[in-house]
Every structure is written in C-alpha cells, then in structure tokens.
Motif scaffolding. Structure first.
Motif, PDB file in Angstrom:
ATOM      1  N   GLY A 115       0.805  -1.209   0.000  1.00 10.52           N
ATOM      2  CA  GLY A 115       0.000   0.000   0.000  1.00 10.52           C
ATOM      3  C   GLY A 115       0.844   1.268   0.000  1.00 10.52           C
ATOM      4  N   GLN A 116       2.011   1.196   0.623  1.00  6.03           N
ATOM      5  CA  GLN A 116       2.870   2.379   0.653  1.00  6.03           C
ATOM      6  C   GLN A 116       3.367   2.744  -0.742  1.00  6.03           C
ATOM      7  OE1 GLN A 116       5.952   2.473   3.547  1.00  6.03           O
ATOM      8  NE2 GLN A 116       4.715   1.484   5.102  1.00  6.03           N
ATOM      9  N   GLU A 118       1.682   1.951  -3.475  1.00  2.65           N
ATOM     10  CA  GLU A 118       0.505   2.405  -4.218  1.00  2.65           C
ATOM     11  C   GLU A 118       0.208   3.857  -3.904  1.00  2.65           C
ATOM     12  OE1 GLU A 118      -2.517  -0.437  -3.212  1.00  2.65           O
ATOM     13  OE2 GLU A 118      -1.837  -1.857  -4.745  1.00  2.65           O
ATOM     14  N   ALA A 119       0.357   4.206  -2.622  1.00  2.00           N
ATOM     15  CA  ALA A 119       0.128   5.606  -2.242  1.00  2.00           C
ATOM     16  C   ALA A 119       1.114   6.504  -2.985  1.00  2.00           C
ATOM     17  CB  ALA A 119       0.278   5.768  -0.730  1.00  2.00           C
ATOM     18  N   ALA A 120       2.369   6.078  -3.027  1.00  3.32           N
ATOM     19  CA  ALA A 120       3.390   6.880  -3.706  1.00  3.32           C
ATOM     20  C   ALA A 120       3.091   6.990  -5.202  1.00  3.32           C
ATOM     21  CB  ALA A 120       4.765   6.273  -3.483  1.00  3.32           C
ATOM     22  N   ALA A 121       2.692   5.863  -5.800  1.00  2.28           N
ATOM     23  CA  ALA A 121       2.396   5.869  -7.234  1.00  2.28           C
ATOM     24  C   ALA A 121       1.225   6.791  -7.542  1.00  2.28           C
ATOM     25  CB  ALA A 121       2.098   4.454  -7.723  1.00  2.28           C
ATOM     26  N   MET A 122       0.220   6.767  -6.657  1.00  2.00           N
ATOM     27  CA  MET A 122      -0.942   7.629  -6.884  1.00  2.00           C
ATOM     28  C   MET A 122      -0.595   9.108  -6.751  1.00  2.00           C
ATOM     29  SD  MET A 122      -3.459   5.910  -7.896  1.00  2.00           S
ATOM     30  CE  MET A 122      -4.706   7.211  -7.852  1.00  2.00           C
ATOM     31  N   LEU A 123       0.511   9.395  -6.074  1.00  2.66           N
ATOM     32  CA  LEU A 123       0.945  10.789  -5.969  1.00  2.66           C
ATOM     33  C   LEU A 123       1.870  11.166  -7.116  1.00  2.66           C
ATOM     34  CD1 LEU A 123       1.538  10.756  -2.143  1.00  2.66           C
ATOM     35  CD2 LEU A 123      -0.132  12.183  -3.324  1.00  2.66           C
ATOM     36  N   GLY A 124       2.096  10.214  -8.018  1.00  2.00           N
ATOM     37  CA  GLY A 124       2.881  10.529  -9.206  1.00  2.00           C
ATOM     38  C   GLY A 124       4.365  10.217  -9.081  1.00  2.00           C
ATOM     39  N   MET A 125       4.764   9.562  -7.995  1.00  2.00           N
ATOM     40  CA  MET A 125       6.181   9.234  -7.874  1.00  2.00           C
ATOM     41  C   MET A 125       6.547   8.133  -8.869  1.00  2.00           C
ATOM     42  SD  MET A 125       6.566   9.549  -3.733  1.00  2.00           S
ATOM     43  CE  MET A 125       8.280   9.064  -3.617  1.00  2.00           C
ATOM     44  N   GLN A 129      11.772   6.582  -7.787  1.00  2.00           N
ATOM     45  CA  GLN A 129      11.577   7.379  -6.574  1.00  2.00           C
ATOM     46  C   GLN A 129      10.966   6.525  -5.470  1.00  2.00           C
ATOM     47  OE1 GLN A 129       9.211  10.498  -8.299  1.00  2.00           O
ATOM     48  NE2 GLN A 129      10.933  11.936  -8.345  1.00  2.00           N
ATOM     49  N   ARG A 133      13.059   6.343  -2.221  1.00  2.00           N
ATOM     50  CA  ARG A 133      12.557   7.217  -1.158  1.00  2.00           C
ATOM     51  C   ARG A 133      11.620   6.505  -0.189  1.00  2.00           C
ATOM     52  NH1 ARG A 133      14.843  11.455   0.244  1.00  2.00           N
ATOM     53  NH2 ARG A 133      12.830  12.094   1.093  1.00  2.00           N
ATOM     54  N   VAL A 134      10.953   5.455  -0.666  1.00  2.00           N
ATOM     55  CA  VAL A 134       9.976   4.794   0.198  1.00  2.00           C
ATOM     56  C   VAL A 134      10.482   3.435   0.680  1.00  2.00           C
ATOM     57  CG1 VAL A 134       7.645   3.823   0.324  1.00  2.00           C
ATOM     58  CG2 VAL A 134       8.036   5.992  -0.873  1.00  2.00           C
ATOM     59  N   PRO A 137      14.863   3.139   2.284  1.00  2.00           N
ATOM     60  CA  PRO A 137      15.146   3.659   3.629  1.00  2.00           C
ATOM     61  C   PRO A 137      14.518   2.810   4.729  1.00  2.00           C
ATOM     62  CG  PRO A 137      14.332   5.403   2.200  1.00  2.00           C
ATOM     63  CD  PRO A 137      14.180   4.125   1.443  1.00  2.00           C
ATOM     64  N   GLN A 138      13.345   2.267   4.460  1.00  2.00           N
ATOM     65  CA  GLN A 138      12.695   1.452   5.488  1.00  2.00           C
ATOM     66  C   GLN A 138      13.278   0.063   5.569  1.00  2.00           C
ATOM     67  OE1 GLN A 138       8.307   1.676   5.868  1.00  2.00           O
ATOM     68  NE2 GLN A 138       8.459   2.927   4.053  1.00  2.00           N
TER      69      GLN A 138
ATOM     70  N   LEU B  63      -4.804   0.825 -10.276  1.00  2.00           N
ATOM     71  CA  LEU B  63      -4.003   0.037  -9.349  1.00  2.00           C
ATOM     72  C   LEU B  63      -4.270  -1.440  -9.611  1.00  2.00           C
ATOM     73  CD1 LEU B  63      -4.291   2.106  -6.047  1.00  2.00           C
ATOM     74  CD2 LEU B  63      -2.322   1.906  -7.578  1.00  2.00           C
ATOM     75  N   SER B  97       1.142   7.915 -14.797  1.00  2.00           N
ATOM     76  CA  SER B  97       1.147   9.008 -13.816  1.00  2.00           C
ATOM     77  C   SER B  97       0.566  10.270 -14.415  1.00  2.00           C
ATOM     78  CB  SER B  97       2.572   9.308 -13.347  1.00  2.00           C
ATOM     79  OG  SER B  97       3.016   8.269 -12.526  1.00  2.00           O
ATOM     80  N   ARG B 100      -3.236  10.116 -14.529  1.00  2.00           N
ATOM     81  CA  ARG B 100      -3.904  10.262 -13.237  1.00  2.00           C
ATOM     82  C   ARG B 100      -3.314  11.398 -12.398  1.00  2.00           C
ATOM     83  NH1 ARG B 100      -2.303   4.231 -10.977  1.00  2.00           N
ATOM     84  NH2 ARG B 100      -0.091   4.624 -10.791  1.00  2.00           N
ATOM     85  N   PHE B 107      -6.592   5.440   1.255  1.00  2.00           N
ATOM     86  CA  PHE B 107      -6.734   4.003   1.455  1.00  2.00           C
ATOM     87  C   PHE B 107      -7.260   3.686   2.853  1.00  2.00           C
ATOM     88  CE2 PHE B 107      -3.369   4.906  -1.510  1.00  2.00           C
ATOM     89  CZ  PHE B 107      -3.482   3.953  -2.507  1.00  2.00           C
ATOM     90  N   ASN B 111      -1.660   4.036   4.707  1.00  2.00           N
ATOM     91  CA  ASN B 111      -0.442   3.921   3.896  1.00  2.00           C
ATOM     92  C   ASN B 111       0.459   5.143   3.969  1.00  2.00           C
ATOM     93  OD1 ASN B 111      -1.263   1.421   3.107  1.00  2.00           O
ATOM     94  ND2 ASN B 111      -2.200   2.111   1.208  1.00  2.00           N
ATOM     95  N   TRP B 113       3.966   6.884   5.098  1.00  2.00           N
ATOM     96  CA  TRP B 113       5.333   6.346   5.125  1.00  2.00           C
ATOM     97  C   TRP B 113       5.902   6.565   6.514  1.00  2.00           C
ATOM     98  CZ3 TRP B 113       4.979  10.083   0.757  1.00  2.00           C
ATOM     99  CH2 TRP B 113       4.423   9.471  -0.371  1.00  2.00           C
ATOM    100  N   HIS B 115       8.714   6.241   7.890  1.00  2.00           N
ATOM    101  CA  HIS B 115      10.064   6.767   8.123  1.00  2.00           C
ATOM    102  C   HIS B 115      10.135   8.279   7.900  1.00  2.00           C
ATOM    103  CE1 HIS B 115       9.683   6.097   3.884  1.00  2.00           C
ATOM    104  NE2 HIS B 115      10.822   6.707   3.629  1.00  2.00           N
ATOM    105  N   VAL B 129       7.743  15.203  -7.167  1.00  2.00           N
ATOM    106  CA  VAL B 129       6.899  15.153  -8.361  1.00  2.00           C
ATOM    107  C   VAL B 129       6.667  16.558  -8.914  1.00  2.00           C
ATOM    108  CG1 VAL B 129       4.684  14.411  -9.300  1.00  2.00           C
ATOM    109  CG2 VAL B 129       5.794  13.061  -7.508  1.00  2.00           C
ATOM    110  N   ARG B 173      -2.027  14.612   2.481  1.00  2.00           N
ATOM    111  CA  ARG B 173      -0.952  14.260   1.554  1.00  2.00           C
ATOM    112  C   ARG B 173      -1.475  14.218   0.126  1.00  2.00           C
ATOM    113  NH1 ARG B 173       1.901   8.427   2.197  1.00  2.00           N
ATOM    114  NH2 ARG B 173      -0.235   7.765   1.806  1.00  2.00           N
TER     115      ARG B 173
END
Ligand SMILES: Nc1ncnc2c1ncn2[C@@H]1O[C@H](COP(=O)(O)OP(=O)(O)OP(=O)(O)O)[C@@H](O)[C@H]1O
Ligand SMILES: [Mg+2]
Lengths: 233, 281
Positions: A115-116, A118-125, A129, A133-134, A137-138, B63, B97, B100, B107, B111, B113, B115, B129, B173
């Motif tokens: 899901g993390q 997917e969230a990033a992808a939905m924000l256009g990353m 990236q 970035r996601v 690091p974790q 997705l 991207s 959309r 969600f 979700n 992050w 860190h 972005v 976000r």
C-alpha cells in the motif's frame, strides 16, 4: 612455540591482512551492488527475465565458491577472459555474494507493505523514486542484521582466494608456515587475524543496528513538538 | 443537500468506465461496468463484502489493470495506449502518472510512510513530483495540514498519531497535490468508532467545496447525507444506482433491500441495547 617467526615476517603478514580486508570489502561492495540490482530487476521485470535471474541465483547457490573461482580463473582464458588472481578473486566474491545479497534485498522489498508503494504511485512518484525514497530507507533498517551476518560469512570465504595465489592473509601465513615449518604459530596467527576481522565486522554491525533502530523508533524520542501519547496503542 | 451540485455543468465528465471488466484468474470480479462521474459529483459505492467495491475503485485508478473495456480520466484513456496495430498495450509508468495526475487516493490502511514525519509525508510528492523548493513545499504542506486540523502535528511521526489523525494526514498528503478527483476506499473502516467522525467531517468539507469524489463506504449515514448518487454493487455488477434518498427509502432490487435490511437490523439492535457503563476504566 616461537612467535618470533611472526614478528620477523610482520610486514608480509600486515600486507596480507590488508589484502584480505580489501578483497573482503571489495567483494561485499560488488556483491551488494549487483545483488541490489538483481533484486530491483526481479521486482519489475517480466516472467522471462525473472526466470533467468532465478536460474542464476539457484546455480550460484548450489555450487561451491571454490568451484566457481576455479571456473572463473582457470576456465576464463578459454573464453577469452584472462584475469589476474586479484581481479578473479574480487569478481568471484562479487558474483558469489550477489545472489545472497539479492535474496536479502528481495525479502526487504517484500517486507514493505504494498500500500505504501501504491500511495506513492498515486501521488505521481516514479518507480525509481518509490524504490529510493519509500522502500530502501525502510527496508535497510529491517535487513541490516542479515546484511551484517552475510558480510561476516563472505569474509570467511576470502581464504579460498589463496588457492589462486591472491596474496591475502591465508596465502601469506601458510606460505611462511611451509617455509619455516612453524605451522602451529602461523595457523594460530590466522585464527587471531580472522577473529579480529569478524569482531570488527560485528562491532560495526552492532553500531549500525543501534543507529538504525533509533531511526526506526524515532517516533519515541521526539524532536520537540509532540507529546507522547498517554497509552501505548 | 450538496450545494456543489449547482456548480456542475452538463458534459463535464471527470471519470468514466465503459464496459469495464476485471478477472482474477478464472474469477470474474467486475462485469461490464458502465459509470460516468461528473465534476463535483460525490458518488458512494456500497455493497456486501467481496462484491468488488475495492476492485472497482482500484481499477478506476489503474491500481488493478482491468481486462476489458475502458476507463477514461478527464477524457484520457487510463492505463493503456493504443498500439499501431489497434491493439492496446499497457502504458509506461510516466504516461500512467500523467493520466492520473489530477487523481488522488485515500486508502483504508492510510499507507503513510512511517520513516517520514507527518509534514515530510505531505511534502514528499511536492518535492519529488512537483519539483517544488523545500520551503515552498513545507509551507503548502502546513497549509494543507491545517485544513485537516493537524498543523500542530506537523513534526510528529505517523505511528504516534491516532488512526483518525493518520487518515487525515493521508487525506492532506493527497490533497496537497491539488487533485480534481479523489477516490476513497473505506477510509474509516480501520478506525475505532469514536474516530470515524473526524475523518468523515473532513471528507464532507471536501465535498462541499466541490471535490469530485468516489467513496467506497459502509457509513450509510455519510452516503445519505453527502452523496449525490449511490451505487449498489453486488457480485461485480452495478445492481442499482440513484440519489441516496431514493435508494435507501425505495430499493428496487431485492438484493439491495436485503443489504439495507441487514444494516437497519444491526442499528436497531444496537439502539435497543442498554447503554454500556464504563466499568473497564
Ligand atoms: N488480488 C486478488 N487476487 C484474487 N482475487 C481477488 C484479489 N482481490 C480481490 N479478489 C477477489 O475479488 C472479489 C472482490 O473483492 P473486493 O476486494 O473488490 O471486494 P470488496 O467489495 O471491496 O469487499 P470488502 O467490503 O470486503 O472490502 C472477492 O471475491 C475477492 O476475493
Ligand atoms: Mg474492499
């Protein structure tokens, strides 16, 4: 027991120690980089490429490092690949290490909830990236113990390089032993040498793990603003 | 109920599905979905568990890659490109991207992050972005957090927040990227009951400001008050749709009547029960 043998050859032993350190570090670095690349490709590639990588990993894992090294060093020239002992050693360690590192990284990647991403992808990353970035690091925090563990193991494979005459610690000390018949002294020195290396590695690992776990639980120690919640969740 | 409906002009289609189907292996989860969502419209998706609500919402964001039919986001085909020979091929990530870019998603599991701090979560996409400068991104992130009532939590770590706060951060976000369409997949289902309200309140505010929203939810009260249209999904089909008053008061299909009946029954049972005393704390 006559330890003067060791003091007489101190500079040779010292340089052997350095060569061991260097091949170890180089092997770890090469293995980790190639391993990371393999793991990243496995994430995104189609079934065909994944199949090829799977084969590579299985073959390397199923064969002894010594055999791989022989094949690279003695078999290489017949394929037009003439390597110096040092180059063969480094490449060999890198190849051998890469598959284990790849597996560690792959586990790391899969341990971050989808899901993390997917969230990033939905924000256009971009996929890159998201990886840098996601995910990385974790996951570094999570896989650090496994990375340190395998680094130690790879260090203990470096004596194999002595067989193709890389002048590392084992090569130097067994050479001195054969010359002077001081087998016990040189072998003891070998033990001490590798013990020191392993100790160094584990100390470094512990230090990194402490830093990492602080980073992971950073929510506990605040940079000011937040009051701790009254009850744990 | 919803003033924003007035702002809508005919033919301003934000999101559209035409004959869309989705299979998982042999199992057809969505069948011939036709759906058109206008600017500023708030559509709630309801239906029993496993009916395909999440899959539908996720397909509308690609997705999940739908198998047949088409999805258009503001008129652009989502997820696929037409190849020379007329067949379609999956879009490259950059193209996906791009199509959309005006779409945000929230969600069930937030979700966030873990860190990154709260404000860093909101800033990340603005930096990477949008390519904003750090100071500008921070300012916008703080403004957006203020909107969801969490400006004072900006430097907290997500896992130190309550579920309701985390979900509001997730909304911020998404909102910071100024989407035109927002998709919500059961945004309050992972929350303790007393935290549901604060999230629904933020969503309601968004709806009133004219955001186009598609919301999968089990919160019938929210659907009744905020939705312009409710879709009832069952076994991968849109069985019935219409304004919430009509759907909830006069369900046409027996399946919907039964589904609503279950809800009603549960609520009356709940109301009939004596108020619990708080002896445990
Ligand atoms: N990744 C998947 N692989 C295989 N089957 C899936 C997958 N995701 C969902 N399904 C199946 O598709 C159907 C629809 O699932 P979906 O999650 O869309 O339902 P839902 O309406 O969102 O349910 P819920 O209210 O429980 O969230 C279910 O039968 C589910 O088992
Ligand atoms: Mg669902």
């Amino acid at each position: 027991m006559d330890l003067t043998v060791l003091t007489e050859h101190a500079s040779e032993i010292g340089s052997g120690f350095l060569v061991t350190l260097w091949t170890w570090g180089g092997g770890v670095l090469a293995g980790a980089i190639v391993g990371l690349i393999i793991a990243v490709i496995q994430l995104s590639a189609g079934p065909w490429v994944r199949g090829v990588l799977r084969c590579y990993i299985e073959v390397i894992r199923a064969t002894p490092f010594l055999v791989q090294l022989f094949l690279l060093y003695y078999g290489g020239p017949s394929l037009g690949l003439s390597l110096s002992p040092m180059a063969a050693g480094l490449i060999g360690l890198g190849i051998y290490g890469s598959v284990y590192f790849a597996e560690i990284f792959r586990t790391g990647f899969t341990s971050i909830p989808r899901g993390q991403q997917e969230a990033a992808a939905m924000l256009g990353m971009t996929p890159w990236q998201i990886i840098w970035r996601v995910q990385i690091p974790q996951m570094l925090v999570l896989i650090l113990p496994a990375l340190v563990n395998f680094t130690t193991i790879l260090g203990k494979e470096t004596p194999v390089l002595s067989i193709i005459t890389v002048p590392e610690l084992t090569f130097v000390l067994t050479g001195i032993g054969a010359e002077t018949f001081a087998y016990v002294e040189t072998l003891l020195a070998l033990c001490v040498g590798y013990f020191l290396l392993a100790e160094l590695c584990s100390r470094l690992g512990q230090w990194l793990e402490r830093r990492a776990s602080r980073y992971l639980t950073q929510g506990v120690r605040q940079r000011g603003a937040l009051k701790p919640r009254e009850s744990a969740a | 109920m919803n003033q924003s409906t007035a702002k809508r002009s005919a033919g301003d289609v934000m999101l559209e599905a035409r004959g869309m189907s989705k299979r998982f292996g042999e199992h057809t989860v969505l069948q011939d979905i036709n759906l058109s969502i206008q600017r500023s419209e708030v559509v709630c998706l309801i239906g029993p568990s496993g009916s395909g609500k999440s899959t539908l919402l996720r397909s509308l964001a690609f997705l999940e890659n739908y198998d047949d039919g088409e999805v258009f986001v503001e008129g652009e085909l989502l997820g696929y490109d037409r190849a020379r020979d007329g067949r379609r091929v999956r879009s490259r990530p950059s193209r996906l991207s791009d199509v959309r870019r005006n779409m945000g998603m929230v969600f069930q599991q937030f979700n966030l992050w873990p860190h990154l701090s709260v404000v860093e979560n909101v800033m990340e996409a603005l930096l990477r972005v949008r390519g904003m400068k750090s100071a500008d991104a921070r300012r916008l992130a703080l403004t957006t957090l203020e909107k969801v009532g969490l400006a004072e939590k900006a430097d907290a770590w997500p896992n130190r927040l309550s579920g309701g706060q985390q979900q509001r951060v997730a909304i911020a976000r998404s909102l910071a990227m100024s989407p035109a369409i927002m998709l919500f997949d059961e945004p309050t289902s992972a929350l303790d009951p007393e935290l549901v309200g604060e999230v629904l309140q933020v969503m309601r505010q968004l709806a009133e400001e004219g955001m186009t929203m598609v919301v999968v939810t089990h919160e019938m009260g929210f659907a009744a008050k905020v939705a312009d249209r409710v879709l009832f999904l069952d076994q991968g089909h849109i069985v019935e749709q219409g304004p919430p008053t009509r759907l909830f008061r006069h369900p046409q299909s027996p399946r919907l009547a039964q589904f609503l009946g279950n809800y009603l029954e549960r609520n009356t049972l709940f109301e009939a029960a004596p108020a619990p005393n708080h002896v445990d704390d």
